[in-house]
Design an enzyme around this catalytic site. Structure first.
Site, PDB file in Angstrom:
ATOM      1  N   ASP A 161       0.816  -1.218   0.000  1.00 21.60           N
ATOM      2  CA  ASP A 161       0.000   0.000   0.000  1.00 21.60           C
ATOM      3  C   ASP A 161       0.850   1.269   0.000  1.00 21.60           C
ATOM      4  O   ASP A 161       0.442   2.302   0.507  1.00 21.60           O
ATOM      5  CB  ASP A 161      -0.953   0.002   1.199  1.00 21.60           C
ATOM      6  CG  ASP A 161      -0.226  -0.055   2.544  1.00 21.60           C
ATOM      7  OD1 ASP A 161       1.027  -0.052   2.571  1.00 21.60           O
ATOM      8  OD2 ASP A 161      -0.913  -0.104   3.575  1.00 21.60           O
ATOM      9  N   CYS A 166       7.649  -0.968   6.404  1.00 21.47           N
ATOM     10  CA  CYS A 166       7.356  -0.402   7.722  1.00 21.47           C
ATOM     11  C   CYS A 166       8.402  -0.973   8.682  1.00 21.47           C
ATOM     12  O   CYS A 166       8.352  -2.153   9.031  1.00 21.47           O
ATOM     13  CB  CYS A 166       5.939  -0.812   8.101  1.00 21.47           C
ATOM     14  SG  CYS A 166       5.350  -0.137   9.633  1.00 21.47           S
TER      15      CYS A 166
END
Length: 133
Positions: free
Chosen positions: A109, A119
């Site tokens: 995403d 992340c």
């Protein structure tokens, strides 16, 4: 790239408790608490365990997730991606290819050009600013 192989005891001796928990035991730092979440200077992010260059600041973006986010590693070969089904979720874990340190997860995403969001826990990283940054 030569693989680094140490015992958990050796890692524990060289890392602080939070680094050990996250990097070696696959923990997670609390969101919005990491020292690199808001880092804006130009430079490179290296593995805290083995100093392998992982990310360039040019690929860092503010995803709002609470952890430093990047859309691409410096080299694809710097990371190993593994399916992670822990905590009732299906995710892709990323680990350092040189020392197997848990770094975080990658999600589909992110922004162009890759559409990926790496992340990464700040505690797993060592930021090295570019000259003049």
């Amino acid at each position: 790239m030569q693989k680094i192989d140490k015992t958990l005891e050796e890692w524990r001796a060289m890392l602080d408790p939070e680094q050990y928990q996250v990097c070696r035991l696959k923990g997670t730092e609390r969101p919005f608490t990491g020292k690199y979440n808001s880092e804006k200077r130009a430079g490179t992010y290296h593995c805290i365990c083995c100093d392998l260059p992982l990310f360039d600041s040019n690929t860092k973006f503010d995803s709002g997730c609470g952890w430093p986010s990047f859309y691409a590693p410096i080299e694809d070969s710097a990371m190993i991606e593994t399916r992670d089904t822990s905590h009732g979720m299906i995710r892709t874990e990323v680990t350092c290819a040189q020392c197997d340190a848990h770094l975080g997860h990658v999600f589909p995403d992110g922004p162009p050009p890759t559409g990926l969001r790496y992340c990464i826990n700040s505690v797993c990283l060592d930021f090295k600013p570019r000259d003049g940054a």
